[in-house]
Design a protein around this motif. Structure first.
Motif, mmCIF file in Angstrom:
data_model
loop_
_atom_site.group_PDB
_atom_site.id
_atom_site.type_symbol
_atom_site.label_atom_id
_atom_site.label_comp_id
_atom_site.label_asym_id
_atom_site.label_seq_id
_atom_site.Cartn_x
_atom_site.Cartn_y
_atom_site.Cartn_z
ATOM 1 N N TYR A 119 0.794 -1.224 0.000
ATOM 2 C CA TYR A 119 0.000 0.000 0.000
ATOM 3 C C TYR A 119 0.827 1.276 0.000
ATOM 4 O O TYR A 119 0.363 2.302 -0.479
ATOM 5 N N TYR A 120 2.059 1.202 0.530
ATOM 6 C CA TYR A 120 2.848 2.438 0.629
ATOM 7 C C TYR A 120 3.152 3.012 -0.760
ATOM 8 O O TYR A 120 3.491 4.171 -0.907
ATOM 9 N N VAL A 121 3.008 2.190 -1.796
ATOM 10 C CA VAL A 121 3.426 2.636 -3.122
ATOM 11 C C VAL A 121 2.379 2.269 -4.185
ATOM 12 O O VAL A 121 2.642 2.323 -5.377
ATOM 13 N N SER A 122 1.149 1.947 -3.734
ATOM 14 C CA SER A 122 0.186 1.383 -4.694
ATOM 15 C C SER A 122 -0.235 2.363 -5.782
ATOM 16 O O SER A 122 -0.350 1.980 -6.945
ATOM 17 N N SER A 123 -0.442 3.662 -5.445
ATOM 18 C CA SER A 123 -0.913 4.561 -6.506
ATOM 19 C C SER A 123 0.200 4.779 -7.530
ATOM 20 O O SER A 123 -0.055 4.812 -8.736
ATOM 21 N N GLN A 124 1.449 4.883 -7.053
ATOM 22 C CA GLN A 124 2.557 5.047 -8.003
ATOM 23 C C GLN A 124 2.663 3.834 -8.923
ATOM 24 O O GLN A 124 2.863 3.954 -10.116
ATOM 25 N N LEU A 125 2.502 2.643 -8.308
ATOM 26 C CA LEU A 125 2.633 1.416 -9.100
ATOM 27 C C LEU A 125 1.538 1.314 -10.147
ATOM 28 O O LEU A 125 1.793 0.998 -11.308
ATOM 29 N N LEU A 126 0.318 1.616 -9.721
ATOM 30 C CA LEU A 126 -0.744 1.415 -10.711
ATOM 31 C C LEU A 126 -0.654 2.441 -11.821
ATOM 32 O O LEU A 126 -0.889 2.116 -12.988
ATOM 33 N N LEU A 127 -0.241 3.662 -11.504
ATOM 34 C CA LEU A 127 -0.103 4.647 -12.586
ATOM 35 C C LEU A 127 1.071 4.296 -13.498
ATOM 36 O O LEU A 127 1.018 4.487 -14.701
ATOM 37 N N ARG A 128 2.104 3.719 -12.904
ATOM 38 C CA ARG A 128 3.273 3.324 -13.707
ATOM 39 C C ARG A 128 2.877 2.253 -14.726
ATOM 40 O O ARG A 128 3.245 2.318 -15.887
#
Ligand code: SAM
Length: 475
Positions: A119-128
């Motif tokens: 979760y700490y990086v989920s929005s970055q990952l999904l946008l990537r």
């Protein structure tokens, strides 16, 4: 695996879950099976799993016979997975998924992305992984419930915002179900949820300018309580007319506009910035005989309707590391919309020479002027749409400026990826490009051919190529 098996696996792997890596492992195998079912995996799929951990989802994906590439940041878990899943269709890579080069996915058919995301990086990952242009047929993410609700939100709700629209522009988002925190070890503080994303038909998301869409949405949601005329004044001087065009109230707030209204607004404003008609049916092309000798001129529409032989140029741009620049044709092109094509290409018009056309197209389509080298010439045939094509190459790292009404996207690709891509999915490309790529391959595997005197004949070139190579630079 159940909770006691999971604890034993952690001991074997000598892993104490690390909070900073979002390590909450799933210990309900029935749920893992249900989750993977939602990805509708077939043996022909190529699945990328982000953060496989101890392999709760991995085991289920492999059971379905697909090829699987797992990206795991924790080296201890990478060793554990390699030992416990020695399947030939499985590769685990020790990598931060944010650093993964997604361009390789273009060459694979049926790409699916699955992840119980940290979760700490989920929005970055999904946008990537959703960064446009993208070739993914399905994404199945386990996310924090709050984030899942934002992705799948409807207009006029508190969750609906810039992130919603950014993702929904190109994808359908389905909120599948909530997941209790009791199925994880250690238990996270938050509730999770599963969402499934599938790409929309490309014409359904035919926004004329992705960047403008994003700017508008971001500006519109920058202050949720304010009305749009204030927030968008920089883009839409005459908001009253714009609001009428999109069927919105002149006092609307960002959250009141649907995805479709944001698209219509973007296209309306983009059209005002465009350079004029793009249809070009009235342009005049030289018409030529089977030896590429000019016999007359005809209008573009007539040339194409009657399959008359004519002239074109294609340009392949390479960057300093040898990657080739490809363009994705816009949805508004009359021929081969949304296919991938050479870096720049166009028809010879009026009294132009091939070289003059190449320089013009480079400037018009990419906004650059660079030295060009002729790679060869391709004979007119059905495959080229009866075009004689002179193919050029050049080295340039950009920056490029392109008209979004003509070009949907520009991207550099490593040559090995394009090689696999044209074999696996030739239907992704404009037919003229496939011929140019074949010519590039011939000239690249015989570099001596490009050292000849101007227009020297290339011996043994593949059938269909005139096979000339020339070294003179244009400026
Ligand atoms: N998929 C497993 C499961 O469902 O039990 C593990 C999920 S756990 C929430 C997240 C996993 O992502 C961990 O294995 C963690 O080490 C890994 N991870 C964290 N950050 C990562 C990153 N930037 N790139 C790749 N993996 C990452």
């Amino acid at each position: 695996m159940n909770l006691s098996e999971l604890r034993r696996a952690l001991e074997r792997a000598r892993v104490r879950p690390v909070k900073s890596l979002g390590q909450n492992f799933l210990h309900d195998q029935n749920l893992a099976r249900w989750i993977v079912d939602q990805a509708r995996i077939e043996p022909a799929d190529f699945v990328v799993e982000i953060g496989p951990g101890l392999g709760a989802l991995t085991a289920e994906i492999l059971r379905r016979g697909a090829r699987l590439l797992a990206l795991e940041k924790d080296a201890r878990l990478v060793d554990f997975l390699r030992e416990n899943f020695p399947a030939p269709n499985f590769e685990v890579r020790h990598i931060d998924a944010l650093a993964f080069d997604t361009r390789g996915l273009f060459a694979e058919p049926n790409v699916k992305i699955i992840g119980n995301l940290p979760y700490y990086v989920s929005s970055q990952l999904l946008l990537r992984f959703l960064e446009q242009p993208v070739h993914i047929t399905l994404c199945l993410w386990m996310l924090q419930d709050e984030m899942a609700r934002r992705l799948s939100a409807e207009p006029r709700t508190a969750e609906y915002g810039a992130l919603t629209l950014r993702v929904q522009l190109h994808h359908h988002v389905e909120y599948l179900r909530k997941i209790s925190n009791r199925v994880f070890f250690p238990q996270p503080d938050v509730v999770s949820a599963i969402v499934r994303l599938t790409p929309r038909e490309e014409n359904d998301s035919a926004v004329r300018d992705d960047a403008l869409f994003e700017h508008l949405v971001r500006a519109g949601f920058s202050q949720r309580r304010k009305q749009l005329p204030k927030l968008l004044s920089h883009y839409a001087g005459d908001w009253e007319t714009a609001a009428k065009k999109i069927g919105a109230s002149p006092h609307a707030r960002a959250e009141e506009l649907s995805r479709e209204q944001w698209i219509v607004l973007t296209n309306y404003l983009a059209r005002q910035q465009e350079r004029g008609p793009t249809d070009g049916a009235a342009e005049c092309f030289p018409v030529v005989d089977e030896h590429d000798r000019k016999t007359g001129t005809a209008k573009r529409a007539e040339v194409h309707a009657n399959n008359l032989r004519h002239r074109a140029v294609h340009i392949l741009i390479f960057n300093a590391t040898g990657e080739v620049l490809l363009q994705k044709r816009s949805a508004w092109k009359d021929r081969h919309p949304l296919r991938w094509d050479s870096s720049a290409a166009g028809h010879v018009e009026g009294d132009e020479t091939y070289d003059e056309t190449a320089m013009r197209e480079l400037k018009e389509e990419l906004g650059v002027s660079v030295h060009l080298q002729v790679m060869g010439k391709i004979l007119a045939s059905e495959k080229t749409g009866q075009e004689f094509i002179t193919v050029y190459k050049a080295e340039c790292d950009g920056p490029f400026r392109f008209p979004p009404e003509e070009i949907k996207a520009l991207k550099f690709f490593p040559v090995e990826i394009v090689e696999r891509w044209v074999v696996n999915k030739p239907e992704d490309f404009a037919p003229g490009f496939l011929e140019c790529w074949r010519l590039w391959r011939v000239s690249n595997s015989h570099p001596e051919r490009s050292r000849g005197t101007p227009w020297s004949y290339v011996k043994g070139s593949a059938a269909g190529f005139l096979g000339f190579a020339r070294n003179d630079k244009l400026s």
